[in-house]
Every structure is written in C-alpha cells, then in structure tokens.
Design an enzyme around this catalytic site. Structure first.
Site, PDB file in Angstrom:
ATOM      1  N   GLU A 110       0.833  -1.207   0.000  1.00 53.21           N
ATOM      2  CA  GLU A 110       0.000   0.000   0.000  1.00 53.21           C
ATOM      3  C   GLU A 110       0.867   1.256   0.000  1.00 53.21           C
ATOM      4  O   GLU A 110       1.941   1.292   0.609  1.00 53.21           O
ATOM      5  CB  GLU A 110      -0.905  -0.008   1.240  1.00 53.21           C
ATOM      6  CG  GLU A 110      -1.871   1.158   1.310  1.00 53.21           C
ATOM      7  CD  GLU A 110      -2.829   1.051   2.494  1.00 53.21           C
ATOM      8  OE1 GLU A 110      -3.337   2.092   2.940  1.00 53.21           O
ATOM      9  OE2 GLU A 110      -3.071  -0.085   2.977  1.00 53.21           O
ATOM     10  N   GLU A 150      -2.720  11.156   2.736  1.00 56.04           N
ATOM     11  CA  GLU A 150      -3.877  11.376   3.588  1.00 56.04           C
ATOM     12  C   GLU A 150      -3.890  12.815   4.073  1.00 56.04           C
ATOM     13  O   GLU A 150      -2.987  13.245   4.795  1.00 56.04           O
ATOM     14  CB  GLU A 150      -3.870  10.413   4.782  1.00 56.04           C
ATOM     15  CG  GLU A 150      -4.119   8.967   4.365  1.00 56.04           C
ATOM     16  CD  GLU A 150      -4.095   8.000   5.526  1.00 56.04           C
ATOM     17  OE1 GLU A 150      -5.074   7.262   5.707  1.00 56.04           O
ATOM     18  OE2 GLU A 150      -3.073   7.995   6.252  1.00 56.04           O
ATOM     19  N   ARG A 181      -7.080   3.898  -5.509  1.00 54.58           N
ATOM     20  CA  ARG A 181      -8.309   4.123  -4.753  1.00 54.58           C
ATOM     21  C   ARG A 181      -8.271   5.533  -4.184  1.00 54.58           C
ATOM     22  O   ARG A 181      -7.314   5.895  -3.497  1.00 54.58           O
ATOM     23  CB  ARG A 181      -8.442   3.115  -3.606  1.00 54.58           C
ATOM     24  CG  ARG A 181      -8.536   1.660  -4.049  1.00 54.58           C
ATOM     25  CD  ARG A 181      -8.426   0.717  -2.850  1.00 54.58           C
ATOM     26  NE  ARG A 181      -8.578  -0.674  -3.259  1.00 54.58           N
ATOM     27  CZ  ARG A 181      -9.675  -1.395  -3.112  1.00 54.58           C
ATOM     28  NH1 ARG A 181     -10.741  -0.842  -2.528  1.00 54.58           N
ATOM     29  NH2 ARG A 181      -9.744  -2.648  -3.504  1.00 54.58           N
ATOM     30  N   TRP A 197     -13.357   9.597   4.120  1.00 55.92           N
ATOM     31  CA  TRP A 197     -13.933   8.882   5.254  1.00 55.92           C
ATOM     32  C   TRP A 197     -13.726   9.693   6.525  1.00 55.92           C
ATOM     33  O   TRP A 197     -12.891  10.610   6.561  1.00 55.92           O
ATOM     34  CB  TRP A 197     -13.344   7.477   5.385  1.00 55.92           C
ATOM     35  CG  TRP A 197     -11.867   7.408   5.652  1.00 55.92           C
ATOM     36  CD1 TRP A 197     -10.855   7.690   4.792  1.00 55.92           C
ATOM     37  CD2 TRP A 197     -11.240   6.998   6.874  1.00 55.92           C
ATOM     38  NE1 TRP A 197      -9.644   7.491   5.375  1.00 55.92           N
ATOM     39  CE2 TRP A 197      -9.834   7.058   6.665  1.00 55.92           C
ATOM     40  CE3 TRP A 197     -11.715   6.559   8.110  1.00 55.92           C
ATOM     41  CZ2 TRP A 197      -8.908   6.719   7.647  1.00 55.92           C
ATOM     42  CZ3 TRP A 197     -10.793   6.219   9.099  1.00 55.92           C
ATOM     43  CH2 TRP A 197      -9.410   6.308   8.859  1.00 55.92           C
ATOM     44  N   THR A 247      -7.507   6.999  17.204  1.00 57.19           N
ATOM     45  CA  THR A 247      -7.800   7.339  15.812  1.00 57.19           C
ATOM     46  C   THR A 247      -8.416   8.728  15.714  1.00 57.19           C
ATOM     47  O   THR A 247      -8.046   9.526  14.849  1.00 57.19           O
ATOM     48  CB  THR A 247      -8.758   6.304  15.197  1.00 57.19           C
ATOM     49  OG1 THR A 247      -8.126   5.028  15.215  1.00 57.19           O
ATOM     50  CG2 THR A 247      -9.102   6.657  13.760  1.00 57.19           C
TER      51      THR A 247
END
Length: 413
Positions: free
Chosen positions: A119, A123, A204, A208, A219
């Site tokens: 991956e 972000e 992708r 989110w 998180t």
C-alpha cells in the site's frame, strides 16, 4: 504512561488499517485470480467530464462530476465514498489533482493497494491546513505504522488544488507535491526490501471520517478530533488523474506467495514495437533506470512525450514531524510529536540490537521478530517516559523552586 502510549500506538495502527478498504483477495495467503491489467501505458482522466468518471468503479454511493471535478462527499455518519480503477498497474507514476475536504476528523485519501496488501498513501486531514501525511505498507504489516508515516508541508490543501504524485519504481518510491519531491523511500529502506511495495496495485481515492464517534480515541486524536456531522456536507474534489504504467499488460499473476515482484508473471505485454508474453516482472523492469525512473525501453515510443513528471521534479527537505514550536502545537500535534520522538529511541535500539545479532550469529536474518520488537518497543517507551519524568522534575525544581531548601535549614559552616 508507558502502557497508555503503547496502547495508543497499537490501537491507532489497527484502527487505521481496518478503516481502509481491504484487498479483494489476499495473495500473500491465498491463491488469487489474475489481476486485470491495462495495455495502455499512459492514461489521463479529466474528472470534470462525467464520461471519465464512468470509467471508475464507485463505492459507497454515487459520485458526481462537477466543474471542479469528481465530488466525493460525506453527508451523514458512515458515509465513505471511494472511486477505484478496475485494473492494476505495476510500477509507474500516478498524479492526482485534488482539493481536500475541510472538517474535523475528515480524511481525504489517495491510495494504491495490491492483493497482498502492499500500500502507498496520501492522507489529508480536514483540520490540518498546512500539512498532510504520506505512508506506505508492505504485506499489510502495520507493526511500524507510526514509523512509516511522515508529515509533509503543503499550502491550504482544503482550499487549493494541488498535484499529488507518486513515482514508483523497483528501486525506490517518491512522493511529490506540485512537482517537488517531498519524500523518497528506497527499496532497502523498507526492511531490506521485504516490506517495499512491489506488487500490482489499483488506485483508490476516497473520503472517510476518522473522527467518527464510533472510532477509537487514538484514531480520533490522530484525525484532529471528533467529527461534527451538523457541519456536513464535507466534500473533496478530484479534478484530474494521470497514470503512467511502466509495465502495461492484460493481466498480472502471482506465481507464488512470496509477495516479491520477481514472482509476478505478466501476460501479453503490449508495446508499440512488439506484443509478447514474459514470465516475470524482473525481465521487463531490468532496463528501468533507477536515477530517472523512465519506463522500460519496449514501451518508450508508445508513451513518448507523456512523461512530464520526472523532468520537473525537484527535491524538498522531508519533514517527519510538524515543524512548529512546541508551545504552538495543538494537542493532536503534540501527541504525534511525542510518538515520533519515542519511535526515534525505539529505532536506535532496534538498529543496535540488529547489529549485535548479526555480529553474534553471522546472519543478516532480522533480530527484530514480533516478540523481540514488542519488547524493544516497551523498553524504548520506558526510556522515553523516564526522560520525560526527568525533564518534568527538573522543570518543577528549577522553575517552581520546590527543590530549594529554606534559608534557615541550610547548613552553615
């Protein structure tokens, strides 16, 4: 303190991984179908045009094309729109023109993901208006997630479109913002190459809410805080996507479960000069120049003039933690700062332990297995906590003068 820091790091790692879309079939453990390829070496999408968006698979609801490009929106809790290519690429360049979404806890992400969980990530977090994160994984191993991610400086990503680019070859992986390289990871940097992304990937792009109240506290803290859905909609825009595939093919097949690029069989590789079938990716990529990362010679004519990224890339100083005075940091930024400092200590210990292991055993097999690495992390965190305690104690003594004995209690000679 040691327990809470370790818990937070591990919980954040696990939660962040689970929050992402998993691979369709994990080729590291299973016999998976072949990956669909694309015989075009250079593909460009203008996502202000609906027809271009129709060429992408849409997950999590309808994505519309507007004057600013594809609009990926969160209106309600649990919304998470994503667009995905229906084909894979193996090494190449991907450039995405994106404006990130604002909003506390909202993540605008650009990712590549393989069937064995290699991956690569960009972000952008909604409340961080001058930086974003880069990250990578090999074989889905998230044990060092807080070591692999890095902060990169960028101007108002929620207000301005920027070009976010990967240049991915067998030798190294670079991230660039507006044609300036901000980070580079070489093959050997990723656990001697074993955790370097090296298998066919799909692109992708999605949005989110990492700040959703259902997420773990670490998180939510990483994301900048809890998301307030009363301020929705939250929208990220993707204006264009440019893809250069260094190994265009009809399909890619995992010949074993090693997760190595050498195991990838390429079916009916197509170029302007010839059409052929090759056994492994190594044969095709052997002519790739590691300094310029130009595509292999067989497809050079086919994509002549299309590679404008490499020639204009310039190097920029990498920043792994926010370059902000400690007194001006927000709580999430302080948390990340302390995590990074703690990890530096762990990295130092790990390097020393590996060197000792090699000198004692004469083998380059990693000394840092799952249990060893866990123990080293605990040791590093204890050292970090001890240093923090010493600093705090010194501050209390010398700033608050609580360690200075009263004048009449001092010994007189």
């Amino acid at each position: 303190m040691q327990y809470h820091l370790l818990y937070a790091v591990l919980a954040a790692t696990i939660t962040l991984v689970l929050a992402q879309n998993a691979a369709d079939c994990n080729a590291f453990y299973n016999a998976c179908p072949s990956n669909k390829g694309n015989t075009e070496a250079h593909i460009n999408y203008d996502l202000t045009q609906p027809l271009a968006l129709n060429k992408w698979t849409t997950l999590g609801g309808e994505v519309v094309a507007g004057p600013h490009g594809a609009e990926l929106t969160i209106n309600n809790q649990r919304d998470a729109q994503t667009i995905v290519t229906d084909y894979y690429i193996l090494y190449g360049e991907v450039s995405v023109e994106m404006k990130a979404s604002p909003g506390t806890g909202i993540v605008s992400s650009i990712r590549m993901l393989s069937d064995d969980d290699d991956e690569i990530d960009w972000e952008a977090l909604g409340d961080f208006t001058d930086m974003l994160q880069t990250n990578y994984f090999g074989k889905g191993d998230a044990s060092e997630d807080y070591n692999r991610w890095a902060w990169q400086r960028v101007t108002t990503p929620q207000e301005v479109f920027h070009n976010y680019t990967w240049v991915w070859s067998k030798e190294k992986l670079s991230w660039a913002i507006d044609s300036t390289v901000v980070r580079t990871v070489h093959y050997a940097d990723a656990k001697g190459g074993t955790h370097f992304p090296q298998t066919p990937m799909r692109i992708r792009i999605g949005i989110w809410a990492a700040g959703d109240p259902s997420k773990s506290k670490p998180t939510i803290g990483w994301a900048g805080g809890e998301t307030d859905y009363s301020k929705a909609p939250f929208t990220m825009y993707v204006k264009s996507i440019d893809i250069v595939n260094y190994t265009p093919a009809e399909s890619y097949v995992y010949s074993d479960r090693s997760g190595s690029s050498d195991s990838i069989k390429i079916s009916r590789l197509v170029s302007s000069e010839t059409s052929a079938t090759t056994d492994t990716a190594t044969q095709i990529l052997s002519s790739t120049n590691s300094s310029t990362m130009t595509p292999y010679s067989a497809s050079q004519n086919e994509i002549s003039g299309s590679l404008t990224v490499n020639s204009s890339l310039t190097e920029s100083k990498n920043s792994t933690i926010p370059d902000i005075p400690l007194g001006q940091m927000t709580i999430p930024q302080i948390w990340l700062y302390l995590e990074t400092k703690a990890q530096n200590i762990v990295d130092f210990i790990s390097a020393k332990a590996t060197a000792i292991f090699i000198s004692k055993t004469g083998t380059i097999t990693s000394a840092i297995g799952a249990w060893d690495y866990f123990c080293l992390e605990i040791f590093g965190i204890i050292i970090f906590a001890s240093l923090m305690l010493v600093i705090f104690s010194a501050w209390v003594c010398f700033v608050l003068h609580v360690c200075t004995p009263p004048e009449n209690n001092r010994l007189r000679f």
